[in-house]
Design a protein around this motif. Structure first.
Motif, mmCIF file in Angstrom:
data_model
loop_
_atom_site.group_PDB
_atom_site.id
_atom_site.type_symbol
_atom_site.label_atom_id
_atom_site.label_comp_id
_atom_site.label_asym_id
_atom_site.label_seq_id
_atom_site.Cartn_x
_atom_site.Cartn_y
_atom_site.Cartn_z
ATOM 1 N N UNK A 105 -9.269 -2.831 15.668
ATOM 2 C CA UNK A 105 -8.020 -2.402 15.030
ATOM 3 C C UNK A 105 -8.300 -1.606 13.758
ATOM 4 N N UNK A 106 -9.343 -0.800 13.788
ATOM 5 C CA UNK A 106 -9.669 0.081 12.675
ATOM 6 C C UNK A 106 -10.490 -0.542 11.567
ATOM 7 N N UNK A 107 -10.713 -1.850 11.613
ATOM 8 C CA UNK A 107 -11.454 -2.520 10.551
ATOM 9 C C UNK A 107 -12.924 -2.644 10.928
ATOM 10 N N UNK A 108 -13.788 -2.218 10.021
ATOM 11 C CA UNK A 108 -15.225 -2.287 10.242
ATOM 12 C C UNK A 108 -15.684 -3.740 10.136
ATOM 13 N N UNK A 109 -16.279 -4.223 11.207
ATOM 14 C CA UNK A 109 -16.732 -5.609 11.263
ATOM 15 C C UNK A 109 -18.210 -5.774 10.913
ATOM 16 N N UNK A 110 -18.884 -4.672 10.669
ATOM 17 C CA UNK A 110 -20.349 -4.681 10.604
ATOM 18 C C UNK A 110 -20.904 -5.557 9.495
ATOM 19 N N UNK A 111 -20.217 -5.616 8.366
ATOM 20 C CA UNK A 111 -20.790 -6.304 7.211
ATOM 21 C C UNK A 111 -19.946 -7.482 6.738
ATOM 22 N N UNK A 112 -19.074 -7.970 7.596
ATOM 23 C CA UNK A 112 -18.258 -9.116 7.221
ATOM 24 C C UNK A 112 -19.109 -10.381 7.207
ATOM 25 N N UNK A 113 -18.820 -11.301 6.303
ATOM 26 C CA UNK A 113 -19.524 -12.592 6.326
ATOM 27 C C UNK A 113 -19.179 -13.357 7.591
ATOM 28 N N UNK A 114 -20.036 -14.300 7.963
ATOM 29 C CA UNK A 114 -19.879 -15.021 9.227
ATOM 30 C C UNK A 114 -18.525 -15.703 9.345
ATOM 31 N N UNK A 115 -18.051 -16.303 8.258
ATOM 32 C CA UNK A 115 -16.769 -17.010 8.330
ATOM 33 C C UNK A 115 -15.629 -16.057 8.663
ATOM 34 N N UNK A 116 -15.671 -14.874 8.061
ATOM 35 C CA UNK A 116 -14.615 -13.885 8.330
ATOM 36 C C UNK A 116 -14.715 -13.350 9.759
ATOM 37 N N UNK A 117 -15.937 -13.120 10.232
ATOM 38 C CA UNK A 117 -16.125 -12.662 11.612
ATOM 39 C C UNK A 117 -15.579 -13.696 12.594
ATOM 40 N N UNK A 118 -15.835 -14.962 12.306
ATOM 41 C CA UNK A 118 -15.339 -16.022 13.171
ATOM 42 C C UNK A 118 -13.815 -16.043 13.185
ATOM 43 N N UNK A 119 -13.202 -15.863 12.037
ATOM 44 C CA UNK A 119 -11.737 -15.860 11.951
ATOM 45 C C UNK A 119 -11.148 -14.690 12.726
ATOM 46 N N UNK A 120 -11.758 -13.514 12.588
ATOM 47 C CA UNK A 120 -11.269 -12.337 13.313
ATOM 48 C C UNK A 120 -11.424 -12.549 14.820
ATOM 49 N N UNK A 121 -12.580 -13.051 15.219
ATOM 50 C CA UNK A 121 -12.825 -13.285 16.648
ATOM 51 C C UNK A 121 -11.814 -14.270 17.221
ATOM 52 N N UNK A 122 -11.554 -15.341 16.509
ATOM 53 C CA UNK A 122 -10.628 -16.363 17.000
ATOM 54 C C UNK A 122 -9.213 -15.803 17.131
ATOM 55 N N UNK A 123 -8.840 -14.921 16.225
ATOM 56 C CA UNK A 123 -7.471 -14.417 16.204
ATOM 57 C C UNK A 123 -7.247 -13.221 17.119
ATOM 58 N N UNK A 124 -8.300 -12.431 17.400
ATOM 59 C CA UNK A 124 -8.061 -11.150 18.057
ATOM 60 C C UNK A 124 -8.807 -10.930 19.368
ATOM 61 N N UNK A 125 -9.799 -11.780 19.691
ATOM 62 C CA UNK A 125 -10.630 -11.536 20.867
ATOM 63 C C UNK A 125 -10.540 -12.689 21.850
ATOM 64 N N UNK A 126 -10.345 -12.353 23.124
ATOM 65 C CA UNK A 126 -10.394 -13.336 24.190
ATOM 66 C C UNK A 126 -11.584 -13.058 25.089
ATOM 67 N N UNK A 127 -12.286 -14.109 25.492
ATOM 68 C CA UNK A 127 -13.469 -13.971 26.343
ATOM 69 C C UNK A 127 -13.250 -14.655 27.684
ATOM 70 N N UNK A 128 -13.748 -14.007 28.744
ATOM 71 C CA UNK A 128 -13.783 -14.610 30.076
ATOM 72 C C UNK A 128 -15.192 -14.404 30.626
ATOM 73 N N UNK A 129 -15.731 -15.458 31.216
ATOM 74 C CA UNK A 129 -17.083 -15.392 31.764
ATOM 75 C C UNK A 129 -17.051 -15.622 33.277
ATOM 76 N N UNK A 130 -18.201 -15.408 33.912
ATOM 77 C CA UNK A 130 -18.294 -15.603 35.357
ATOM 78 C C UNK A 130 -17.980 -17.037 35.745
ATOM 79 N N UNK A 131 -18.457 -17.989 34.951
ATOM 80 C CA UNK A 131 -18.159 -19.399 35.182
ATOM 81 C C UNK A 131 -17.060 -19.818 34.205
ATOM 82 N N UNK A 132 -16.148 -20.631 34.675
ATOM 83 C CA UNK A 132 -14.919 -20.882 33.918
ATOM 84 C C UNK A 132 -15.141 -21.652 32.617
ATOM 85 N N UNK A 133 -16.137 -22.531 32.547
ATOM 86 C CA UNK A 133 -16.430 -23.310 31.345
ATOM 87 C C UNK A 133 -15.229 -24.114 30.859
#
Length: 227
Positions: free
Chosen positions: A70-98
């Motif tokens: 969404x236009x925001x550079x993620x390259x240098x964010x601290x781990x906590x912020x990256x985790x927050x962004x991932x949780x709020x904006x990214x969904x993952x699906x894998x071959x096995x349902x887990x």
């Protein structure tokens, strides 16, 4: 492309730097995905598609290059912020349902919403609505062991969309299913994606499924090119 949901630029990633078994997985891979666009990522095993998806989804970091969501550079964010962004904006699906085996289909979709601050009532309502969209609302109270492979993967799709992400990343989401089930389950996934208007990158070996997406890219030699 205006205002892409995902933009990765000139990504490089090498494992075992400087060692005899050094592997250069990504060598300048770039990709943009617009809201509502579904991109097929076609690559043989070992070509680096999982690495690319993990970097795009902020589960891994590149050696060089940039990731923007969404236009925001993620390259240098601290781990906590990256985790927050991932949780709020990214969904993952894998071959096995887990899926968590001790919880019902409904509960597997409710739990990530509770972790993201939703109320129990709102989380259950959304979970039921998602299960209804993929045609298995009547299986909400069943644990994964009582579901078919196709049903389990549909629950996994719903779980990935539970927190209303803007970006969906899927790694061989139907690769563990027989052809007929794969076709039906993929149709359910595409319907979910179209309904929500999110951006999606779906890795697959299946060229017929890839052809049903908006754009097809091949990862080869560490770079992306039109199929």
């Amino acid at each position: 492309m205006n205002n892409p949901t995902l933009q990765v630029s000139d990504l490089t990633k090498t494992y075992n730097h400087g060692k005899p078994n050094e592997v250069r997985v990504l060598q300048g891979a770039s990709l943009s995905v617009a809201p509502g666009e579904v991109v097929a990522l076609v690559a043989p095993s070992g070509a680096g598609k999982s690495t690319l998806l993990h970097i795009a989804g902020l589960l891994d970091t590149p050696d060089s290059g940039a990731v923007r969501i969404a236009g925001q550079d993620m390259s240098h964010l601290p781990d906590r912020r990256r985790t927050a962004v991932r949780r709020a904006t990214v969904g993952f699906i894998y071959q096995f349902h887990h899926l968590l085996p001790e919880f019902t289909a409904l509960e597997n979709i409710v739990l990530p919403q509770l972790a993201n601050g939703a109320s129990q009532k709102a989380a259950e309502a959304r979970a039921l609505a998602l299960l209804d969209r993929v045609g298995i609302a009547e299986r909400a109270s069943h644990r994964p062991a009582a579901l078919s492979g196709g049903e389990q993967q549909r629950v996994a799709f719903c779980r990935a969309l539970a927190n209303e992400p803007t970006l969906l990343l899927a790694d061989e989401p139907t690769g563990n299913l027989d052809p007929d089930t794969s076709d039906r389950v993929f149709g359910a996934l595409m319907a979910l994606v179209r309904d929500t208007g999110l951006a999606a990158v779906i890795a697959t070996h299946n060229l017929e499924l890839a052809a049903r997406m908006d754009r097809q890219l091949r990862l080869t030699g560490g770079v992306l090119a039109p199929l």
